[in-house]
Every structure is written in C-alpha cells, then in structure tokens.
Design a protein around this motif. Structure first.
Motif, PDB file in Angstrom:
ATOM      1  N   GLN A  30       0.882  -0.911  -0.079  1.00 42.55           N
ATOM      2  CA  GLN A  30      -0.335   0.016  -0.171  1.00 42.55           C
ATOM      3  C   GLN A  30       0.993   1.501  -0.201  1.00 42.55           C
ATOM      4  O   GLN A  30       0.065   2.508  -0.325  1.00 42.55           O
ATOM      5  CB  GLN A  30      -1.289  -0.223   1.283  1.00 42.55           C
ATOM      6  N   PHE A  31       2.037   0.885   0.124  1.00 41.67           N
ATOM      7  CA  PHE A  31       2.974   2.189   0.169  1.00 41.67           C
ATOM      8  C   PHE A  31       3.604   2.538  -1.225  1.00 41.67           C
ATOM      9  O   PHE A  31       4.073   3.724  -1.239  1.00 41.67           O
ATOM     10  CB  PHE A  31       4.170   2.499   1.589  1.00 41.67           C
ATOM     11  N   ARG A  32       3.148   1.330  -1.747  1.00 40.14           N
ATOM     12  CA  ARG A  32       3.917   2.361  -3.420  1.00 40.14           C
ATOM     13  C   ARG A  32       2.802   3.088  -4.358  1.00 40.14           C
ATOM     14  O   ARG A  32       2.122   3.367  -3.735  1.00 40.14           O
ATOM     15  CB  ARG A  32       3.432   1.027  -4.175  1.00 40.14           C
ATOM     16  N   PRO A  33       3.211   4.335  -4.770  1.00 38.69           N
ATOM     17  CA  PRO A  33       2.858   5.334  -5.286  1.00 38.69           C
ATOM     18  C   PRO A  33       2.421   5.226  -7.129  1.00 38.69           C
ATOM     19  O   PRO A  33       2.660   4.068  -7.250  1.00 38.69           O
ATOM     20  CB  PRO A  33       3.378   6.746  -5.603  1.00 38.69           C
ATOM     21  N   PHE A  34       1.671   6.127  -7.593  1.00 37.91           N
ATOM     22  CA  PHE A  34       1.437   5.640  -9.148  1.00 37.91           C
ATOM     23  C   PHE A  34       1.099   6.297  -9.301  1.00 37.91           C
ATOM     24  O   PHE A  34       1.760   7.985  -9.040  1.00 37.91           O
ATOM     25  CB  PHE A  34      -1.185   4.984  -9.425  1.00 37.91           C
ATOM     26  N   ALA A  35       1.966   6.520 -10.723  1.00 36.19           N
ATOM     27  CA  ALA A  35       1.975   7.758 -11.353  1.00 36.19           C
ATOM     28  C   ALA A  35       0.717   8.144 -12.309  1.00 36.19           C
ATOM     29  O   ALA A  35      -0.194   7.703 -12.124  1.00 36.19           O
ATOM     30  CB  ALA A  35       2.632   6.725 -12.809  1.00 36.19           C
ATOM     31  N   GLY A  36       1.341   9.972 -13.049  1.00 38.56           N
ATOM     32  CA  GLY A  36      -0.474   9.407 -12.973  1.00 38.56           C
ATOM     33  C   GLY A  36       0.239  10.104 -14.897  1.00 38.56           C
ATOM     34  O   GLY A  36       1.627  10.832 -15.288  1.00 38.56           O
ATOM     35  N   SER A  37      -0.490   9.976 -16.001  1.00 40.39           N
ATOM     36  CA  SER A  37      -0.728  10.468 -17.202  1.00 40.39           C
ATOM     37  C   SER A  37      -1.219  11.641 -17.697  1.00 40.39           C
ATOM     38  O   SER A  37      -2.458  11.492 -17.268  1.00 40.39           O
ATOM     39  CB  SER A  37      -1.562   9.842 -18.659  1.00 40.39           C
ATOM     40  N   ILE A  38      -0.550  13.023 -18.055  1.00 40.88           N
ATOM     41  CA  ILE A  38      -1.056  14.022 -18.310  1.00 40.88           C
ATOM     42  C   ILE A  38      -0.888  14.369 -19.492  1.00 40.88           C
ATOM     43  O   ILE A  38      -0.136  14.343 -20.340  1.00 40.88           O
ATOM     44  CB  ILE A  38      -0.035  14.958 -17.001  1.00 40.88           C
ATOM     45  N   LEU A  39      -2.337  15.252 -19.912  1.00 38.25           N
ATOM     46  CA  LEU A  39      -1.775  16.363 -21.450  1.00 38.25           C
ATOM     47  C   LEU A  39      -0.718  16.767 -21.294  1.00 38.25           C
ATOM     48  O   LEU A  39      -0.508  17.307 -20.298  1.00 38.25           O
ATOM     49  CB  LEU A  39      -3.132  16.659 -21.829  1.00 38.25           C
ATOM     50  N   GLN A  40      -0.111  16.670 -22.393  1.00 35.01           N
ATOM     51  CA  GLN A  40       1.260  17.216 -22.165  1.00 35.01           C
ATOM     52  C   GLN A  40       1.539  19.489 -21.602  1.00 35.01           C
ATOM     53  O   GLN A  40       2.345  19.823 -21.510  1.00 35.01           O
ATOM     54  CB  GLN A  40       2.507  17.408 -23.666  1.00 35.01           C
ATOM     55  N   GLU A  41       0.927  19.370 -23.117  1.00 35.13           N
ATOM     56  CA  GLU A  41       0.426  20.558 -23.154  1.00 35.13           C
ATOM     57  C   GLU A  41      -0.886  21.445 -21.419  1.00 35.13           C
ATOM     58  O   GLU A  41      -0.609  22.607 -21.678  1.00 35.13           O
ATOM     59  CB  GLU A  41      -1.199  21.190 -24.570  1.00 35.13           C
ATOM     60  N   ASN A  42      -1.136  20.912 -19.860  1.00 33.36           N
ATOM     61  CA  ASN A  42      -1.293  21.115 -19.918  1.00 33.36           C
ATOM     62  C   ASN A  42      -0.358  20.569 -18.118  1.00 33.36           C
ATOM     63  O   ASN A  42      -1.080  21.099 -17.216  1.00 33.36           O
ATOM     64  CB  ASN A  42      -2.983  20.841 -19.189  1.00 33.36           C
ATOM     65  N   VAL A  43       0.720  19.712 -18.533  1.00 37.57           N
ATOM     66  CA  VAL A  43       1.123  19.651 -17.299  1.00 37.57           C
ATOM     67  C   VAL A  43       1.700  20.556 -16.654  1.00 37.57           C
ATOM     68  O   VAL A  43       2.026  20.683 -15.567  1.00 37.57           O
ATOM     69  CB  VAL A  43       2.857  18.642 -18.030  1.00 37.57           C
ATOM     70  N   HIS A  44       2.158  21.849 -17.072  1.00 34.38           N
ATOM     71  CA  HIS A  44       2.595  22.909 -16.271  1.00 34.38           C
ATOM     72  C   HIS A  44       1.552  23.591 -15.174  1.00 34.38           C
ATOM     73  O   HIS A  44       1.992  24.238 -14.292  1.00 34.38           O
ATOM     74  CB  HIS A  44       2.930  23.912 -17.123  1.00 34.38           C
ATOM     75  N   GLU A  45       0.556  23.490 -15.290  1.00 33.71           N
ATOM     76  CA  GLU A  45      -0.939  23.941 -14.431  1.00 33.71           C
ATOM     77  C   GLU A  45      -0.564  22.453 -13.436  1.00 33.71           C
ATOM     78  O   GLU A  45      -1.231  23.192 -12.661  1.00 33.71           O
ATOM     79  CB  GLU A  45      -1.912  23.722 -15.536  1.00 33.71           C
TER      80      GLU A  45
ATOM     81  N   PHE B  69       1.719  20.982 -12.977  1.00 32.75           N
ATOM     82  CA  PHE B  69       3.102  20.177 -12.045  1.00 32.75           C
ATOM     83  C   PHE B  69       3.817  21.460 -12.024  1.00 32.75           C
ATOM     84  O   PHE B  69       3.875  21.916 -12.639  1.00 32.75           O
ATOM     85  CB  PHE B  69       3.761  18.922 -12.850  1.00 32.75           C
ATOM     86  N   ASP B  70       5.492  21.049 -11.143  1.00 30.55           N
ATOM     87  CA  ASP B  70       6.484  22.520 -10.600  1.00 30.55           C
ATOM     88  C   ASP B  70       7.423  21.899 -11.526  1.00 30.55           C
ATOM     89  O   ASP B  70       8.093  21.209 -11.904  1.00 30.55           O
ATOM     90  CB  ASP B  70       6.700  22.584  -9.861  1.00 30.55           C
ATOM     91  N   VAL B  71       7.608  21.713 -13.131  1.00 31.29           N
ATOM     92  CA  VAL B  71       8.060  21.372 -14.360  1.00 31.29           C
ATOM     93  C   VAL B  71       9.054  22.741 -14.703  1.00 31.29           C
ATOM     94  O   VAL B  71       8.814  23.899 -14.193  1.00 31.29           O
ATOM     95  CB  VAL B  71       7.541  21.372 -15.356  1.00 31.29           C
ATOM     96  N   PRO B  72       9.671  22.398 -15.364  1.00 32.19           N
ATOM     97  CA  PRO B  72      10.528  23.017 -15.639  1.00 32.19           C
ATOM     98  C   PRO B  72      10.676  24.216 -16.634  1.00 32.19           C
ATOM     99  O   PRO B  72      11.344  25.351 -16.836  1.00 32.19           O
ATOM    100  CB  PRO B  72      12.420  22.513 -16.122  1.00 32.19           C
ATOM    101  N   GLU B  73       9.904  23.860 -17.696  1.00 32.83           N
ATOM    102  CA  GLU B  73       8.811  24.869 -18.760  1.00 32.83           C
ATOM    103  C   GLU B  73       7.716  24.292 -18.619  1.00 32.83           C
ATOM    104  O   GLU B  73       7.139  23.254 -18.875  1.00 32.83           O
ATOM    105  CB  GLU B  73      10.499  24.542 -20.091  1.00 32.83           C
ATOM    106  N   LYS B  74       6.905  25.405 -19.709  1.00 32.46           N
ATOM    107  CA  LYS B  74       5.702  25.383 -20.350  1.00 32.46           C
ATOM    108  C   LYS B  74       5.998  23.740 -21.365  1.00 32.46           C
ATOM    109  O   LYS B  74       6.271  24.094 -22.133  1.00 32.46           O
ATOM    110  CB  LYS B  74       5.150  26.257 -21.247  1.00 32.46           C
ATOM    111  N   ASN B  75       4.608  23.055 -21.213  1.00 33.61           N
ATOM    112  CA  ASN B  75       4.559  21.826 -21.901  1.00 33.61           C
ATOM    113  C   ASN B  75       5.747  20.818 -21.332  1.00 33.61           C
ATOM    114  O   ASN B  75       6.173  20.034 -22.707  1.00 33.61           O
ATOM    115  CB  ASN B  75       4.220  23.007 -23.306  1.00 33.61           C
TER     116      ASN B  75
END
Length: 470
Positions: A348-363, A365-371
C-alpha cells in the motif's frame, strides 16, 4: 558458478548467433555502458549533449561520463567495479527485504515515509569526493565474493536485515530515506562535474540508476543543465537499442538520426484476432462502431470511479506502462490508490504515476518549462498545491508524482485523456501497469482477459471492444 557458462555458451556467442540466424555477416560487440550511452543520446533529439551512464556493472564500468557531438560519443571518465552506485543502492534494497535488480523502485517509494537519520552511518561505507567519484569500503560489502550483498560488518553497523515477509518498520523507512538521500548527493555531484567538463546545456542519462525518477526530478534544481532526457528503457533492456544505434552511427557511420517519440514498438493485435480470443474465453463484450463512442463510454466509467483495464495498439517497450497495456483510474479521491493497489496485490505504500496531457503539464506540476516533455515516467515532480485534491490518489507522501506527458504521438490514449479533461476538468489520470504481483506486463489478449477476470477491475477495453463481467 559463472565460469562454466563463460566457457560453454558465452565464449561461443558469435558462433551461436551465426548458426541460429543462418547469418554470415559481421557481428559487432558493443560495450555495455557504450550501449547505454548510445540508447540515451541517439534516441534523443539533441545534436550535442553531456551523457551519464550509471548502473550496477557492465563488463567493468559501473559509472561513465561521456560527451555526445553529432554522431560521435566520447568517453571522458569512468568508475569500475566493485565501486558501483547501482550495487550500493541494491545492497540496501536487499537489506530491506526486497529483490535486487527488481525492487529498487520500492526503496525509492518507501523513502518518502522516512527521515534520513542514517546518513552518517552510510557515509562510513563509502568515500565520496567533491566531483562525485566514490569508492566503496569493501569491508561492508560481500557481493564480490558471494551471493549475499553485505558483510557481517555491515550488520554490525545497521543491525539485522529485514526478511521479505516481515513488517516494514519506521527504521526501514528511515533507512530507505537515507540511502535515497546519499545516492542523490553522489548523483548530483557527478552531474555537476559532468556539466563542468562539457559546459553543455543538454544531458542524457542511461543505465539502471537513471530510472530513479525521484532523483531525476531534482536535476533541474540541483544542476545547471537546461534540457534532460532519460531514455524510457534506461536499464539493461535498452542496451539492445543502444547497441543497434551505436553500430548504425558509430561503426557504419550512418548520419541520419532517429529520435524516438514514443516506445510503442511491440506487438499488436487486430480486432478480428481480439474477438476470436473473446469468443473462445466466453466473456461478455460489446464492439463499438466508432472510437468516439468507445472513449465517451470509458470516460463516463472512469468518472464513476470504475477501474479499467486498457489494452490498445502496439505494446510499449521498457519497464514502464505508457498507455498501451495499462490499468486506469480517476486520480481522486485518495482511496482510489488503495483500491488499485488491492487489485494489483502490492504494498500500500507504493505510489502510482499520472498520465498528463503535455499541453497542461505546467498547470499541475512544478516542471522546468511550459509543455514540458517527459513521456517515459522517468521523472517525479512536485504537484502544485491547488491541484493536490484533484490528484490525491497519485500524490506521493513527499508531495511528488511520477509523470508521463501524453501528446498526439500517443494516439488513442491522448484522445481518451482529452475527453476525460472535457468531462471532469482534470487533464490527468492514474496509470499503472496491466499486471498482477509477480507477473510481467500483459502482452496478448488472453493474458489481459485472464488478469481482468481474476481481479475487481470493472471493465476491460481491448481494441474496439468493451468487456464487462456478469
């Protein structure tokens, strides 16, 4: 144990290849770390790049610093066995009761629940220089001499190892946090030294340690590189692609580059083949005449908190499920994480990944650049505070999430998440591999149906068919 294999099969490998394949041409042998470097660099879209490869061990190399320019890769520095960052991390993986070369990602996940209070003790086992070069104190490690990774002196320092079925205690969580912290410290020192050697704005990473997504997500804040590419099959499976790419560019001197936009390069099945398997297994199913109606139906089921098996197109290559052989769920509420972990029969401690639309990723997550482009689930990034509730099932205990950016190269999977965003306002879904504990990811329709029927998954989407129970 290994000597008979070397004297028997491995010394004859060229003969075996030629006879089995009825092949009379040349056979090229590409060194292990050069294969990792080639897979990382030649599959990127960089014209030049710094390259780091680091893993358990190749022939002798365990860590190597490279520079890629045009179609050439040059070795700058290396560290050899037994001094290995991969084996260092794997020793603690085994000590914590997990499987070496299999469960290192469990240690990475467990680290979020602990405090790094064992750093000083761990530092007694390894000498780390400012440039990231290191030497293990081999009095603490036994992997060179026998089957066990650590020595009696290691146990004197850290206590008794955890047995695989024993309960995970706070000490184990703290040990995981400590080895993750020390490994990251070495990793970033190496990368800063590599930047100083190359002054490149680009970085490519290969080798099994390169799959440490938690460390990778911190590269942008800890090292001056502006663009970072981690090949999706950074471990040994990707060595096959690297060997091919190096032969093509480095030996045959072919100039045309082949950057990889996705890893959907495996087997696929037609609707007729799928329907034949569905009929043979006597399951209830419906075929959709249009893709739009199929996707609308699946989005509605996801919005109703149903857990979906998803089997589409060509199977993905590498260790991560990237939207071809997946189990999908809504990324909230937090209880969805427990439900999917129960289906997968995993901790139960193991996390899951998220599939995110590339055009919305910066909205989200704290990513280094838009898209930001991160298609292979090789980076963890912090979730933005205003999105924590929407993504509560995939936010890990440390506030991060391993992400897969999805765009038009992902075809039907991209359309699915687009429709999910239209219906729910959320541009991200929970994505985990379509397999159960101890199994590889499902490859063919029969395997998908078997796993679907064994679990509490509500629906299976396979080709143009929706399979249900009852």
């Amino acid at each position: 144990k290994s000597t008979p294999q070397w004297l028997g099969e491995k010394i004859k490998i060229q003969h075996i290849i030629k006879s089995k394949l009825k092949y009379n041409g040349k056979v090229f042998f590409v060194p292990h770390h050069l294969s990792h470097a080639s897979a990382a660099y030649f599959s990127s879209d960089f014209g030049e790049s710094a390259i780091l490869t680091t893993d358990a061990t190749g022939e002798y190399q365990t860590t190597a610093l490279w520079q890629g320019k045009n179609n050439n890769i040059t070795l700058l520095k290396s560290i050899d066995f037994p001094h290995s960052l991969g084996l260092f991390y794997s020793t603690f993986t085994a000590f914590l009761g997990f499987r070496v070369n299999e469960d290192e990602y469990k240690v990475m996940g467990l680290a979020a629940y602990g405090k790094p209070r064992f750093i000083e003790k761990i530092s007694q086992t390894i000498d780390i220089k400012d440039d990231g070069s290191f030497k293990l104190d081999m009095s603490y490690f036994a992997f060179r001499e026998n089957d066990r990774m650590w020595s009696k002196q290691f146990e004197q320092l850290f206590g008794k190892p955890r047995k695989p079925n024993e309960q995970i205690t706070q000490k184990h969580k703290d040990l995981a946090a400590s080895i993750q912290t020390v490994t990251e410290d070495i990793y970033f020192k190496i990368l800063n030294h590599l930047y100083n050697l190359t002054k490149s704005q680009n970085l490519c990473v290969g080798g099994g340690v390169g799959l440490n997504a938690l460390a990778n997500g911190k590269i942008y804040n800890r090292v001056p590189f502006k663009k970072v590419f981690v090949f999706g099959a950074a471990g040994d499976s990707g060595g096959a692609i690297g060997a091919g790419l190096f032969t093509y560019h480095g030996i045959l001197q072919k100039q045309k580059r082949h950057s990889m936009k996705n890893l959907s390069i495996g087997s696929s099945y037609t609707n007729d083949e799928i329907e034949g398997v569905l009929k043979k297994n006597n399951v209830r199913y419906k075929k959709f005449a249009s893709e739009e109606k199929l996707l609308d139906t699946i989005v509605s089921k996801l919005d109703e908190y149903k857990i979906i098996g998803w089997f589409q197109g060509r199977m993905e290559f590498g260790p991560r499920t990237l939207g071809s052989r997946s189990i999908l769920a809504k990324p909230n509420p937090q209880s969805m994480k427990d439900r999917v972990n129960t289906i997968k029969i995993r901790e139960q401690f193991r996390p899951f990944a998220g599939s995110i639309l590339q055009e919305n990723v910066h909205e989200y997550f704290d990513v280094p650049e838009k898209n930001h482009f991160s298609p292979y689930m090789t980076f963890c990034f912090p979730v933005k505070k205003e999105k924590l509730q929407q993504l509560s099932a995939i936010v890990h205990a440390d506030g991060t999430c391993r992400i897969q950016t999805v765009n038009g190269d992902n075809d039907r999977y991209y359309k699915l998440i687009q429709k999910f965003r239209e219906k729910t306002g959320i541009a991200c879904i929970l994505n985990t591999s379509f397999n159960l504990k101890g199994e590889p990811i499902v490859e063919n329709p029969k395997q998908a149906i078997d796993d679907f029927l064994k679990t509490e998954m509500a629906y299976l989407v396979i080709g143009d068919f929706l399979v249900s129970k009852g």
